[in-house]
Motif scaffolding. Structure first.
Motif, PDB file in Angstrom:
ATOM      1  N   THR A  38      19.212  48.094  34.586  1.00  0.00           N
ATOM      2  CA  THR A  38      19.294  48.497  35.996  1.00  0.00           C
ATOM      3  C   THR A  38      20.525  49.150  36.595  1.00  0.00           C
ATOM      4  N   LEU A  39      20.404  50.334  36.896  1.00  0.00           N
ATOM      5  CA  LEU A  39      21.407  51.135  37.535  1.00  0.00           C
ATOM      6  C   LEU A  39      21.852  50.699  38.888  1.00  0.00           C
ATOM      7  N   VAL A  40      23.036  50.308  38.919  1.00  0.00           N
ATOM      8  CA  VAL A  40      23.544  50.080  40.379  1.00  0.00           C
ATOM      9  C   VAL A  40      24.673  51.219  40.852  1.00  0.00           C
ATOM     10  N   LEU A  41      24.244  51.536  41.878  1.00  0.00           N
ATOM     11  CA  LEU A  41      24.775  52.499  42.941  1.00  0.00           C
ATOM     12  C   LEU A  41      25.656  51.953  44.017  1.00  0.00           C
ATOM     13  N   ASN A  42      26.692  52.428  44.381  1.00  0.00           N
ATOM     14  CA  ASN A  42      27.584  52.108  45.392  1.00  0.00           C
ATOM     15  C   ASN A  42      26.853  52.655  46.544  1.00  0.00           C
ATOM     16  N   ALA A  43      27.241  52.061  47.835  1.00  0.00           N
ATOM     17  CA  ALA A  43      26.547  52.612  48.981  1.00  0.00           C
ATOM     18  C   ALA A  43      26.538  54.029  49.287  1.00  0.00           C
ATOM     19  N   SER A  44      27.460  54.768  48.622  1.00  0.00           N
ATOM     20  CA  SER A  44      27.588  56.182  48.725  1.00  0.00           C
ATOM     21  C   SER A  44      26.680  57.013  47.771  1.00  0.00           C
ATOM     22  N   TYR A  45      25.753  56.231  47.198  1.00  0.00           N
ATOM     23  CA  TYR A  45      24.927  56.685  45.827  1.00  0.00           C
ATOM     24  C   TYR A  45      25.836  57.046  44.647  1.00  0.00           C
ATOM     25  N   GLU A  46      26.992  56.674  44.388  1.00  0.00           N
ATOM     26  CA  GLU A  46      27.856  57.039  43.283  1.00  0.00           C
ATOM     27  C   GLU A  46      27.596  55.910  42.332  1.00  0.00           C
ATOM     28  N   PRO A  47      26.951  56.421  40.823  1.00  0.00           N
ATOM     29  CA  PRO A  47      26.925  55.448  39.979  1.00  0.00           C
ATOM     30  C   PRO A  47      28.230  54.422  39.456  1.00  0.00           C
ATOM     31  N   LEU A  48      27.705  53.085  39.670  1.00  0.00           N
ATOM     32  CA  LEU A  48      28.826  52.189  39.146  1.00  0.00           C
ATOM     33  C   LEU A  48      28.713  51.512  37.901  1.00  0.00           C
ATOM     34  N   THR A  49      27.466  51.104  37.716  1.00  0.00           N
ATOM     35  CA  THR A  49      27.489  50.245  36.358  1.00  0.00           C
ATOM     36  C   THR A  49      25.911  49.988  36.162  1.00  0.00           C
ATOM     37  N   THR A  50      25.500  49.374  35.118  1.00  0.00           N
ATOM     38  CA  THR A  50      24.171  48.769  34.789  1.00  0.00           C
ATOM     39  C   THR A  50      24.275  47.164  34.780  1.00  0.00           C
ATOM     40  N   VAL A  51      23.305  46.651  35.184  1.00  0.00           N
ATOM     41  CA  VAL A  51      23.230  44.997  35.264  1.00  0.00           C
ATOM     42  C   VAL A  51      21.580  44.712  34.625  1.00  0.00           C
ATOM     43  N   SER A  52      21.695  43.465  34.445  1.00  0.00           N
ATOM     44  CA  SER A  52      20.301  42.990  33.678  1.00  0.00           C
ATOM     45  C   SER A  52      19.343  42.802  34.917  1.00  0.00           C
ATOM     46  N   LEU A  53      18.151  42.936  34.563  1.00  0.00           N
ATOM     47  CA  LEU A  53      17.067  42.653  35.530  1.00  0.00           C
ATOM     48  C   LEU A  53      17.186  41.540  36.389  1.00  0.00           C
ATOM     49  N   VAL A  71      31.694  49.618  48.107  1.00  0.00           N
ATOM     50  CA  VAL A  71      32.687  49.139  47.118  1.00  0.00           C
ATOM     51  C   VAL A  71      33.880  49.986  46.472  1.00  0.00           C
ATOM     52  N   ARG A  72      35.032  49.586  46.905  1.00  0.00           N
ATOM     53  CA  ARG A  72      36.053  50.536  46.322  1.00  0.00           C
ATOM     54  C   ARG A  72      36.469  50.286  45.065  1.00  0.00           C
ATOM     55  N   VAL A  73      36.252  51.199  44.197  1.00  0.00           N
ATOM     56  CA  VAL A  73      36.406  51.459  42.628  1.00  0.00           C
ATOM     57  C   VAL A  73      37.602  52.290  42.262  1.00  0.00           C
ATOM     58  N   PRO A  74      38.440  51.525  41.598  1.00  0.00           N
ATOM     59  CA  PRO A  74      39.503  52.449  41.061  1.00  0.00           C
ATOM     60  C   PRO A  74      39.087  53.525  40.061  1.00  0.00           C
ATOM     61  N   PHE A  75      39.880  54.666  40.043  1.00  0.00           N
ATOM     62  CA  PHE A  75      39.376  55.885  39.458  1.00  0.00           C
ATOM     63  C   PHE A  75      39.622  55.519  37.863  1.00  0.00           C
ATOM     64  N   ARG A  76      38.385  55.662  37.194  1.00  0.00           N
ATOM     65  CA  ARG A  76      38.638  55.657  35.602  1.00  0.00           C
ATOM     66  C   ARG A  76      38.558  56.662  35.160  1.00  0.00           C
ATOM     67  N   PRO A 132      32.954  61.180  15.239  1.00  0.00           N
ATOM     68  CA  PRO A 132      33.110  60.583  16.582  1.00  0.00           C
ATOM     69  C   PRO A 132      33.745  61.123  17.793  1.00  0.00           C
ATOM     70  N   PHE A 133      33.393  60.756  18.912  1.00  0.00           N
ATOM     71  CA  PHE A 133      34.019  61.456  20.052  1.00  0.00           C
ATOM     72  C   PHE A 133      34.065  60.275  21.127  1.00  0.00           C
ATOM     73  N   GLU A 134      34.999  60.785  22.096  1.00  0.00           N
ATOM     74  CA  GLU A 134      35.061  59.837  23.466  1.00  0.00           C
ATOM     75  C   GLU A 134      34.298  60.232  24.434  1.00  0.00           C
ATOM     76  N   PRO A 135      33.341  59.427  24.864  1.00  0.00           N
ATOM     77  CA  PRO A 135      32.631  59.882  25.823  1.00  0.00           C
ATOM     78  C   PRO A 135      32.872  59.649  27.395  1.00  0.00           C
ATOM     79  N   THR A 136      32.631  60.325  28.455  1.00  0.00           N
ATOM     80  CA  THR A 136      33.350  60.197  29.529  1.00  0.00           C
ATOM     81  C   THR A 136      32.473  58.982  30.270  1.00  0.00           C
ATOM     82  N   PRO A 137      33.165  58.411  31.073  1.00  0.00           N
ATOM     83  CA  PRO A 137      32.693  56.935  31.810  1.00  0.00           C
ATOM     84  C   PRO A 137      31.292  57.560  32.277  1.00  0.00           C
ATOM     85  N   GLU A 138      30.822  58.685  32.718  1.00  0.00           N
ATOM     86  CA  GLU A 138      29.479  58.850  33.416  1.00  0.00           C
ATOM     87  C   GLU A 138      28.412  58.891  32.044  1.00  0.00           C
ATOM     88  N   ALA A 139      29.024  59.486  31.139  1.00  0.00           N
ATOM     89  CA  ALA A 139      28.130  59.800  29.836  1.00  0.00           C
ATOM     90  C   ALA A 139      27.691  58.383  29.549  1.00  0.00           C
TER      91      ALA A 139
END
Length: 167
Positions: free
Chosen positions: A4-19, A61-66, A138-145
């Motif tokens: 389940t994708l979790v979006l911030n209140a601003s519709y910015e993707p944050l993370t995924t969580v369990s059902l 939720v304020r999230v530090p830039f990663r 191997p490659f390093e994916p972006t946080p969004e990817a």
């Protein structure tokens, strides 16, 4: 499984969580369901919640830039689509190109998904020393990817259906 994708209140993707975690957030009024699985519902005593695919937090939720995605064993398997980097069969382990015993690190560029047989065959050697070649580098994916891959999505367009129109 965190699907389940979790979006911030601003519709910015944050993370995924369990059902289970997603339903708890919705029931506690900390999130709203933006997109649900069609025809699937979680029922409890006196409550019925659509099975969420995407939820949005009620408060920002304020999230530090990663800049970099954190390395994880699960992330390497998802990045490589659970396919062995040596033979292409189903991968269940993570192999270090430069073995940890020789100073190799847990990093995106030093690890690949591998089947147990090839991981054992390579043992405590580099692929060159073992006479094995990689099918893909191997490659390093972006946080969004990394977030998109964890959800099993290939591109951001797969999520566009529920995003608000930008004026």
């Amino acid at each position: 499984m965190r699907n389940t994708l979790v979006l911030n209140a601003s519709y910015e993707p944050l993370t995924t969580v369990s059902l289970q975690r997603a339903v708890v957030l919705v029931l506690q009024d900390k999130a709203v369901v933006e997109q649900a699985h069609p025809m699937r519902v979680v029922r409890g005593t006196g409550v019925s919640v659509p099975v969420p695919r995407v939820i949005r937090l009620q408060r920002y939720v304020r999230v530090p830039f990663r800049q970099r995605a954190p390395w994880s064993r699960r992330g390497v398997l998802v990045r490589d689509q659970h396919l062995c980097a040596y033979c292409g069969r189903r991968a269940t382990t993570v192999d270090h190109l430069v073995p940890k015993s020789r100073g190799g690190a847990d990093s995106w560029l030093n690890t690949v998904a591998a089947c147990a047989a090839d991981n054992q065959l390579k043992a405590d050697r580099t692929p060159e020393q073992a006479g094995m070649r990689l099918l893909r580098a191997p490659f390093e994916p972006t946080p969004e990817a990394t977030l998109m891959m964890a959800l099993g999505l290939r591109e951001a367009g797969d999520l566009a259906a529920w995003l608000p129109a930008v004026a």
